[in-house]
Design an enzyme around this catalytic site. Structure first.
Site, PDB file in Angstrom:
ATOM      1  N   ASP A 255      -8.345  -0.064 -10.446  1.00 54.76           N
ATOM      2  CA  ASP A 255      -9.161  -0.803  -9.473  1.00 54.76           C
ATOM      3  C   ASP A 255     -10.438   0.004  -9.244  1.00 54.76           C
ATOM      4  O   ASP A 255     -11.481  -0.288  -9.813  1.00 54.76           O
ATOM      5  CB  ASP A 255      -8.336  -0.966  -8.178  1.00 54.76           C
ATOM      6  CG  ASP A 255      -9.041  -1.808  -7.138  1.00 54.76           C
ATOM      7  OD1 ASP A 255      -8.500  -1.965  -6.031  1.00 54.76           O
ATOM      8  OD2 ASP A 255     -10.150  -2.306  -7.422  1.00 54.76           O
TER       9      ASP A 255
ATOM     10  N   ASP B 118       0.037  -0.024  -4.637  1.00 52.20           N
ATOM     11  CA  ASP B 118      -1.365   0.378  -4.812  1.00 52.20           C
ATOM     12  C   ASP B 118      -1.570   1.702  -4.087  1.00 52.20           C
ATOM     13  O   ASP B 118      -1.451   1.762  -2.863  1.00 52.20           O
ATOM     14  CB  ASP B 118      -2.299  -0.689  -4.213  1.00 52.20           C
ATOM     15  CG  ASP B 118      -3.775  -0.359  -4.442  1.00 52.20           C
ATOM     16  OD1 ASP B 118      -4.631  -1.222  -4.145  1.00 52.20           O
ATOM     17  OD2 ASP B 118      -4.077   0.748  -4.933  1.00 52.20           O
TER      18      ASP B 118
ATOM     19  N   GLU C 129      -0.999   0.245  -8.986  1.00 52.72           N
ATOM     20  CA  GLU C 129      -2.459   0.176  -9.010  1.00 52.72           C
ATOM     21  C   GLU C 129      -3.047   1.526  -8.616  1.00 52.72           C
ATOM     22  O   GLU C 129      -2.645   2.110  -7.603  1.00 52.72           O
ATOM     23  CB  GLU C 129      -2.903  -0.914  -8.023  1.00 52.72           C
ATOM     24  CG  GLU C 129      -4.319  -1.367  -8.095  1.00 52.72           C
ATOM     25  CD  GLU C 129      -4.574  -2.550  -7.157  1.00 52.72           C
ATOM     26  OE1 GLU C 129      -3.790  -3.512  -7.125  1.00 52.72           O
ATOM     27  OE2 GLU C 129      -5.569  -2.480  -6.429  1.00 52.72           O
TER      28      GLU C 129
ATOM     29  N   LYS D 194       0.851  -1.172   0.000  1.00 52.49           N
ATOM     30  CA  LYS D 194       0.000   0.000   0.000  1.00 52.49           C
ATOM     31  C   LYS D 194       0.892   1.228   0.000  1.00 52.49           C
ATOM     32  O   LYS D 194       1.840   1.314   0.806  1.00 52.49           O
ATOM     33  CB  LYS D 194      -0.875   0.002   1.264  1.00 52.49           C
ATOM     34  CG  LYS D 194      -2.006  -0.975   1.210  1.00 52.49           C
ATOM     35  CD  LYS D 194      -2.968  -0.553   0.136  1.00 52.49           C
ATOM     36  CE  LYS D 194      -4.081  -1.545  -0.028  1.00 52.49           C
ATOM     37  NZ  LYS D 194      -4.913  -1.203  -1.179  1.00 52.49           N
TER      38      LYS D 194
ATOM     39  N   LYS E 256     -12.812  -7.184  -8.243  1.00 50.40           N
ATOM     40  CA  LYS E 256     -13.236  -7.576  -6.905  1.00 50.40           C
ATOM     41  C   LYS E 256     -14.658  -8.142  -7.018  1.00 50.40           C
ATOM     42  O   LYS E 256     -15.619  -7.362  -7.168  1.00 50.40           O
ATOM     43  CB  LYS E 256     -13.188  -6.385  -5.957  1.00 50.40           C
ATOM     44  CG  LYS E 256     -11.767  -5.920  -5.643  1.00 50.40           C
ATOM     45  CD  LYS E 256     -11.784  -4.684  -4.773  1.00 50.40           C
ATOM     46  CE  LYS E 256     -10.460  -4.415  -4.090  1.00 50.40           C
ATOM     47  NZ  LYS E 256      -9.305  -4.341  -4.985  1.00 50.40           N
TER      48      LYS E 256
HETATM   49  O1  164 Z   1      -5.193  -6.722  -3.877  1.00 53.22           O
HETATM   50  C1  164 Z   1      -4.823  -7.252  -2.808  1.00 53.22           C
HETATM   51  O2  164 Z   1      -3.662  -7.615  -2.596  1.00 53.22           O
HETATM   52  C2  164 Z   1      -5.822  -7.490  -1.693  1.00 53.22           C
HETATM   53  C3  164 Z   1      -7.039  -6.617  -1.733  1.00 53.22           C
HETATM   54  C4  164 Z   1      -6.725  -5.161  -1.528  1.00 53.22           C
HETATM   55  O3  164 Z   1      -5.587  -4.745  -1.609  1.00 53.22           O
HETATM   56  C5  164 Z   1      -7.814  -4.265  -1.241  1.00 53.22           C
HETATM   57  C6  164 Z   1      -9.045  -4.728  -0.886  1.00 53.22           C
HETATM   58  C7  164 Z   1     -10.082  -3.840  -0.515  1.00 53.22           C
HETATM   59  C8  164 Z   1      -9.860  -2.506  -0.481  1.00 53.22           C
HETATM   60  C9  164 Z   1      -8.531  -1.923  -0.684  1.00 53.22           C
HETATM   61  O4  164 Z   1      -7.979  -1.560   0.555  1.00 53.22           O
HETATM   62  C10 164 Z   1      -7.534  -2.816  -1.375  1.00 53.22           C
HETATM   63  C11 164 Z   1      -7.369  -2.381  -2.826  1.00 53.22           C
HETATM   64  O5  164 Z   1      -7.422  -1.199  -3.111  1.00 53.22           O
HETATM   65  O6  164 Z   1      -7.133  -3.209  -3.707  1.00 53.22           O
HETATM   66 MG    MG Z   2      -6.613  -1.508  -5.113  1.00 57.57          MG
END
Ligand code: 164
Ligand code: MG
Length: 347
Positions: free
Chosen positions: A232, A182, A208, A153, A255
């Site tokens: 995303d 991301d 991302e 992140k 997702k």
């Molecule tokens: O992509 C991944 O490794 C796991 C899922 C993930 O990062 C997320 C899930 C849900 C909300 C967000 O915080 C985040 C994302 O942005 O992709």
């Molecule tokens: Mg994401």
């Protein structure tokens, strides 16, 4: 026999707050969904996430509508009543798919795609925001658990701090581990350009959602800088067509919870691959039911890269034992009939 729908709420704390540029995630609240048809049972999960799906209250109301409709009108009408509640629709349609695939004595991924045996799917692990030292330690620990792809992140701290976090992570694990990032839409174009320049020096493969969900031409302009651009939040904002027309993405994150179900996500993966954009399936930090559904979805789609499916370790508690084992950077796909999650709903 008319199927009956029941559901019960749950709240699962995370091991520690997941800090993202989109906000903090401390717990996951949702509904375990159970569909019964004679002696056949199927389970689903509806776990809303603010900013990605309908609210918890709207999800509960959607499930209540579906429960009433299923007995009065039938299953397809019940699914229609939650078309605008993506998490509720995910829960209902996953329960249907689990029940039907279990009744056919086939694993869910083979029910979704008539696929031959798929034993494992590559995964990335998810590393939240932290200091450079915490990030390096977390990536090193993930690699020691067998992961070879880590998504960090970024976007919570300064770009310079994030470049240092990536540098320290790369130094900790060497060049054989894939590092992704991301930003959850937190940067301006200038910040994103600066981040890409710095991340490229440390071999980051994917960035991302660097810019806000609404940006398309900005993301198109960022491509070709040595790091693939994945959208995303942008998928939920614009849809595949607009992203493709704008040339805004090398990859698109899917997702299932935010898209309304495995069926919708599967259709989009096929569409995206036709357009030579890479699909990446991820959870929404879900409980074991939806997470396992996402593993089955990934197993039903050919040629996927590492996907964000190892989020179970972010939870302090879960609804049942995880049927998915993780080893050597992969999720071992459950081969039992249906979803393959047991011990969910006693009484
Ligand atoms: O992509 C991944 O490794 C796991 C899922 C993930 O990062 C997320 C899930 C849900 C909300 C967000 O915080 C985040 C994302 O942005 O992709
Ligand atoms: Mg994401």
């Amino acid at each position: 026999m008319t199927p009956t729908l029941s559901f019960r709420g749950f709240s699962l704390p995370l091991e520690s707050t997941l800090e993202t540029a989109h906000g903090r995630i401390d717990e996951r609240q949702g509904f375990l969904v159970k569909l019964t048809d004679g002696d056949a049972v199927g389970y689903g999960e509806a776990t809303p996430l603010p900013g990605w799906t309908e609210s918890l209250e709207a999800c509960e109301h959607g499930l209540e509508r579906a429960r009433a409709t299923i007995s009065e009108e039938g299953l397809s009408e019940a699914i229609e009543t939650v078309d605008d509640c993506v998490a509720a629709r995910h829960g209902l349609t996953l329960a249907v798919a689990d029940l039907r695939s279990a009744r056919e004595a086939t694993p869910l991924y083979q029910y979704l795609s008539d696929d031959a045996l798929v034993g494992r799917v590559p995964v990335n692990t998810t590393i939240g925001d932290g200091t450079a030292a915490e990030t390096a330690d977390a990536v090193e620990a993930a690699v020691s658990r067998g992961f070879d792809c880590c998504k960090l992140k970024v976007g919570v701290r300064s770009v310079e701090a994030d470049i240092e976090r990536v540098r320290r992570a790369r130094d900790a694990v060497g060049s054989d581990v894939e590092l992704r990032t991301d930003a959850n839409g937190s940067w301006t174009i200038e910040e994103a350009e600066s981040a890409i320049e710095g991340f490229a020096d440390h071999g980051v493969s994917i960035l991302e959602q660097p810019l806000p969900a609404g940006a398309l031409s900005g993301h198109a302009a960022l491509r070709g800088g040595g790091i693939d651009i994945a959208l995303d939040e942008g998928l939920l904002e614009h849809g595949v067509d607009a992203i493709c027309e704008a040339g805004a993405a090398d990859a698109i994150v899917l997702k299932p919870m935010a898209l309304g179900g495995l069926d919708v996500a599967q259709q989009i993966t096929a569409w995206v691959q036709q357009l030579e954009i890479t699909p990446i399936v991820t959870t929404t930090i879900d409980a074991v039911v939806a997470r396992t559904g996402a593993v089955h979805l990934a197993a039903s789609v050919p040629d996927l890269p590492a996907c964000g499916l190892a989020t179970g370790e972010l939870l302090a508690e879960d609804l049942a034992r995880d049927p998915v084992l993780f080893e050597n950077g992969s999720a071992v796909v459950p081969q039992a009939k249906g979803l393959g999650v047991s011990g969910l709903w006693s009484g």
